[in-house]
Motif scaffolding. Structure first.
Motif, PDB file in Angstrom:
ATOM      1  N   GLU A 105      12.477   5.519  -7.500  1.00 35.87           N
ATOM      2  CA  GLU A 105      13.644   6.344  -7.207  1.00 35.87           C
ATOM      3  C   GLU A 105      13.550   6.948  -5.803  1.00 35.87           C
ATOM      4  O   GLU A 105      14.533   6.989  -5.066  1.00 35.87           O
ATOM      5  N   ALA A 106      12.372   7.416  -5.456  1.00 39.29           N
ATOM      6  CA  ALA A 106      12.194   8.040  -4.144  1.00 39.29           C
ATOM      7  C   ALA A 106      12.385   7.035  -3.009  1.00 39.29           C
ATOM      8  O   ALA A 106      12.869   7.389  -1.928  1.00 39.29           O
ATOM      9  N   LEU A 107      11.992   5.796  -3.267  1.00 46.35           N
ATOM     10  CA  LEU A 107      12.070   4.752  -2.237  1.00 46.35           C
ATOM     11  C   LEU A 107      13.353   3.934  -2.325  1.00 46.35           C
ATOM     12  O   LEU A 107      13.529   2.988  -1.544  1.00 46.35           O
ATOM     13  N   LEU A 126      -4.035   1.250 -10.908  1.00 49.19           N
ATOM     14  CA  LEU A 126      -3.243   2.128 -11.765  1.00 49.19           C
ATOM     15  C   LEU A 126      -3.363   1.699 -13.221  1.00 49.19           C
ATOM     16  O   LEU A 126      -3.402   0.503 -13.522  1.00 49.19           O
ATOM     17  N   ILE A 127      -3.407   2.687 -14.094  1.00 52.73           N
ATOM     18  CA  ILE A 127      -3.415   2.427 -15.540  1.00 52.73           C
ATOM     19  C   ILE A 127      -2.243   3.178 -16.149  1.00 52.73           C
ATOM     20  O   ILE A 127      -2.084   4.383 -15.913  1.00 52.73           O
ATOM     21  N   PRO A 128      -1.377   2.487 -16.902  1.00 55.37           N
ATOM     22  CA  PRO A 128      -0.250   3.179 -17.538  1.00 55.37           C
ATOM     23  C   PRO A 128      -0.747   4.292 -18.451  1.00 55.37           C
ATOM     24  O   PRO A 128      -1.736   4.147 -19.165  1.00 55.37           O
ATOM     25  N   GLN A 129      -0.043   5.419 -18.414  1.00 56.38           N
ATOM     26  CA  GLN A 129      -0.398   6.564 -19.251  1.00 56.38           C
ATOM     27  C   GLN A 129       0.892   7.300 -19.611  1.00 56.38           C
ATOM     28  O   GLN A 129       1.449   8.021 -18.792  1.00 56.38           O
ATOM     29  N   GLY A 130       1.353   7.093 -20.845  1.00 59.16           N
ATOM     30  CA  GLY A 130       2.610   7.690 -21.261  1.00 59.16           C
ATOM     31  C   GLY A 130       3.747   7.176 -20.390  1.00 59.16           C
ATOM     32  O   GLY A 130       3.922   5.983 -20.196  1.00 59.16           O
ATOM     33  N   ARG A 131       4.514   8.120 -19.825  1.00 60.64           N
ATOM     34  CA  ARG A 131       5.616   7.741 -18.935  1.00 60.64           C
ATOM     35  C   ARG A 131       5.187   7.594 -17.486  1.00 60.64           C
ATOM     36  O   ARG A 131       6.017   7.274 -16.627  1.00 60.64           O
ATOM     37  N   GLY A 132       3.907   7.860 -17.250  1.00 63.69           N
ATOM     38  CA  GLY A 132       3.417   7.788 -15.878  1.00 63.69           C
ATOM     39  C   GLY A 132       2.262   6.830 -15.734  1.00 63.69           C
ATOM     40  O   GLY A 132       2.096   5.898 -16.525  1.00 63.69           O
ATOM     41  N   VAL A 133       1.465   7.085 -14.715  1.00 59.81           N
ATOM     42  CA  VAL A 133       0.297   6.241 -14.457  1.00 59.81           C
ATOM     43  C   VAL A 133      -0.897   7.134 -14.155  1.00 59.81           C
ATOM     44  O   VAL A 133      -0.755   8.274 -13.715  1.00 59.81           O
ATOM     45  N   MET A 134      -2.096   6.578 -14.367  1.00 65.69           N
ATOM     46  CA  MET A 134      -3.333   7.272 -14.053  1.00 65.69           C
ATOM     47  C   MET A 134      -4.093   6.419 -13.041  1.00 65.69           C
ATOM     48  O   MET A 134      -4.080   5.188 -13.102  1.00 65.69           O
ATOM     49  N   LEU A 135      -4.732   7.060 -12.099  1.00 66.44           N
ATOM     50  CA  LEU A 135      -5.492   6.343 -11.079  1.00 66.44           C
ATOM     51  C   LEU A 135      -6.875   5.979 -11.599  1.00 66.44           C
ATOM     52  O   LEU A 135      -7.544   6.797 -12.232  1.00 66.44           O
ATOM     53  N   THR A 136      -7.301   4.760 -11.299  1.00 60.84           N
ATOM     54  CA  THR A 136      -8.698   4.379 -11.553  1.00 60.84           C
ATOM     55  C   THR A 136      -9.561   4.990 -10.452  1.00 60.84           C
ATOM     56  O   THR A 136      -9.055   5.589  -9.495  1.00 60.84           O
ATOM     57  N   GLU A 137     -10.867   4.831 -10.575  1.00 64.85           N
ATOM     58  CA  GLU A 137     -11.763   5.323  -9.524  1.00 64.85           C
ATOM     59  C   GLU A 137     -11.411   4.682  -8.190  1.00 64.85           C
ATOM     60  O   GLU A 137     -11.341   5.356  -7.154  1.00 64.85           O
ATOM     61  N   LEU A 148       0.830  -1.200   0.000  1.00 66.36           N
ATOM     62  CA  LEU A 148       0.000   0.000   0.000  1.00 66.36           C
ATOM     63  C   LEU A 148       0.868   1.254   0.000  1.00 66.36           C
ATOM     64  O   LEU A 148       0.560   2.230  -0.698  1.00 66.36           O
ATOM     65  N   ARG A 149       1.970   1.236   0.743  1.00 72.05           N
ATOM     66  CA  ARG A 149       2.861   2.383   0.793  1.00 72.05           C
ATOM     67  C   ARG A 149       3.492   2.654  -0.586  1.00 72.05           C
ATOM     68  O   ARG A 149       3.604   3.799  -1.018  1.00 72.05           O
ATOM     69  N   LEU A 150       3.873   1.570  -1.283  1.00 73.90           N
ATOM     70  CA  LEU A 150       4.467   1.730  -2.614  1.00 73.90           C
ATOM     71  C   LEU A 150       3.433   2.258  -3.605  1.00 73.90           C
ATOM     72  O   LEU A 150       3.735   3.127  -4.432  1.00 73.90           O
ATOM     73  N   PHE A 151       2.209   1.730  -3.497  1.00 68.34           N
ATOM     74  CA  PHE A 151       1.139   2.236  -4.365  1.00 68.34           C
ATOM     75  C   PHE A 151       0.893   3.712  -4.099  1.00 68.34           C
ATOM     76  O   PHE A 151       0.756   4.518  -5.040  1.00 68.34           O
ATOM     77  N   TYR A 152       0.834   4.105  -2.832  1.00 68.19           N
ATOM     78  CA  TYR A 152       0.550   5.495  -2.488  1.00 68.19           C
ATOM     79  C   TYR A 152       1.647   6.423  -3.018  1.00 68.19           C
ATOM     80  O   TYR A 152       1.366   7.519  -3.518  1.00 68.19           O
ATOM     81  N   GLN A 153       2.893   5.959  -2.941  1.00 70.33           N
ATOM     82  CA  GLN A 153       3.982   6.776  -3.450  1.00 70.33           C
ATOM     83  C   GLN A 153       3.853   6.966  -4.968  1.00 70.33           C
ATOM     84  O   GLN A 153       4.040   8.069  -5.493  1.00 70.33           O
ATOM     85  N   ALA A 154       3.523   5.882  -5.681  1.00 64.74           N
ATOM     86  CA  ALA A 154       3.341   5.968  -7.134  1.00 64.74           C
ATOM     87  C   ALA A 154       2.157   6.860  -7.479  1.00 64.74           C
ATOM     88  O   ALA A 154       2.210   7.660  -8.432  1.00 64.74           O
ATOM     89  N   ALA A 155       1.071   6.726  -6.691  1.00 63.39           N
ATOM     90  CA  ALA A 155      -0.109   7.556  -6.943  1.00 63.39           C
ATOM     91  C   ALA A 155       0.199   9.023  -6.693  1.00 63.39           C
ATOM     92  O   ALA A 155      -0.255   9.910  -7.434  1.00 63.39           O
ATOM     93  N   SER A 156       0.954   9.311  -5.650  1.00 65.69           N
ATOM     94  CA  SER A 156       1.268  10.699  -5.309  1.00 65.69           C
ATOM     95  C   SER A 156       2.173  11.347  -6.341  1.00 65.69           C
ATOM     96  O   SER A 156       2.011  12.524  -6.674  1.00 65.69           O
ATOM     97  N   LEU A 157       3.128  10.573  -6.877  1.00 63.22           N
ATOM     98  CA  LEU A 157       4.086  11.117  -7.843  1.00 63.22           C
ATOM     99  C   LEU A 157       3.631  10.967  -9.284  1.00 63.22           C
ATOM    100  O   LEU A 157       4.221  11.553 -10.192  1.00 63.22           O
ATOM    101  N   GLY A 158       2.579  10.153  -9.487  1.00 64.36           N
ATOM    102  CA  GLY A 158       2.073   9.938 -10.840  1.00 64.36           C
ATOM    103  C   GLY A 158       2.991   9.092 -11.697  1.00 64.36           C
ATOM    104  O   GLY A 158       2.870   9.099 -12.934  1.00 64.36           O
ATOM    105  N   SER A 159       3.874   8.327 -11.045  1.00 59.57           N
ATOM    106  CA  SER A 159       4.847   7.549 -11.815  1.00 59.57           C
ATOM    107  C   SER A 159       5.414   6.444 -10.941  1.00 59.57           C
ATOM    108  O   SER A 159       5.861   6.709  -9.809  1.00 59.57           O
TER     109      SER A 159
END
Length: 293
Positions: free
Chosen positions: A23-25, A48-59, A6-17
């Protein structure tokens, strides 16, 4: 739920990537991706859904990220509180004291302590020496301040703190006011006695016994300090009280002290703690009053 994932997901969601999160972790990108996938399988929802070089959050991802933020903020608050507790800057401090220290010594120190450690809640219970000891032994107080006796108990540590001088007082216009007299002469006065078992009463009777003199006549018996002082201020009798109890009234000219040759008695006040490590707030309080007393 796997909190690490959950912590790794939250970090990815917060940074959008996922890459930036890795890198941060200080983890590899595949490791973060694997943990997020594992979390998605665990809860049965795509996050998460890949979007370009980052990710997009689902609902579902947006809802989970919001709740994860609250969770990790709470975690940070808990860690901060624990650090404050370790440093003595938070928590509660329960004190117990007999009448003299509770009314004439501790208020100053409690005020100083609260200014230094506003996050610590302080509670003071005033009781007799037996009740104060029980509060400490039964973990309803962390520090006890007991006047009038030097109690030795197998489960308690005693630290001497203050020696309060005992004195004879009379009305400001009494013939003995401000005089120096013998004990025999002082004992001719009618005395206002405190209740049986009180420190001043026991000390006075013990003094007379040690000098092989009769105890002074009981002019009045009062069950409270203020009542005793008021009677003396109104012009009747003498009393044997502590200097802490009488100092303000002597300074104001309401009553006068009588110096008695060969009599120097004190009322000891000691600090008691259990024979175990004190909590940080308690130790901070003890250190403060011993360093500045």
């Amino acid at each position: 739920m796997n909190l690490h994932a959950l912590r790794l997901f939250y970090q990815a969601a917060s940074l959008g990537s996922v890459t930036l999160a890795a890198e941060a972790l200080h983890l590899s990108q595949p490791a973060v991706t694997a943990q997020v996938k594992k979390l998605e399988r665990e809860i049965g929802l795509r996050l998460l859904i890949p979007q370009g070089r980052g990710v997009m959050l689902t609902e579902a991802g947006r809802h989970l990220a919001a709740e994860a933020r609250r969770l990790f903020e709470l975690e940070g608050h808990i860690e901060e509180t624990l650090e404050q507790l370790k440093a003595g800057g938070a928590g509660k401090l329960h004190l117990a004291a007999t009448y003299l220290p509770a009314n004439f010594l501790l208020p100053k120190w409690i005020a100083r302590y609260k200014r230094a450690y506003p996050g610590v809640g302080v509670e003071l219970s005033t009781a007799n020496s037996s009740q104060t000891t029980d509060l400490l032994l039964h973990y309803r107080a962390e520090i006890a301040f007991i006047g009038g006796i030097r109690l030795d108990h197998p489960h308690l540590l005693r630290t001497p703190w203050y020696e309060d001088e005992m004195c004879f007082i009379v009305h400001k216009r009494h013939p003995l006011a401000g005089a120096r007299v013998s004990l025999e002469e002082m004992l001719q006065e009618p005395f206002i006695y405190r209740e049986e078992g009180s420190f001043g009463r026991e000390q006075l009777i013990g003094l007379c016994s040690a000098r092989h003199l009769p105890a002074p006549p009981v002019g009045l018996q009062m069950n409270g300090l203020n009542e005793t002082l008021r009677v003396v201020m109104e012009g009747y009798g003498a009393a044997f009280l502590s200097l802490l109890e009488t100092r303000e009234h002597i300074a104001a000219g309401d009553i006068s002290r009588v110096e008695v040759d060969g009599v120097h008695m004190t009322n000891p006040v000691s600090i008691y703690t259990r024979k175990e490590e004190s909590s940080p707030p308690a130790q901070r309080f003890i250190d403060m009053i011993l360093a500045k007393s």
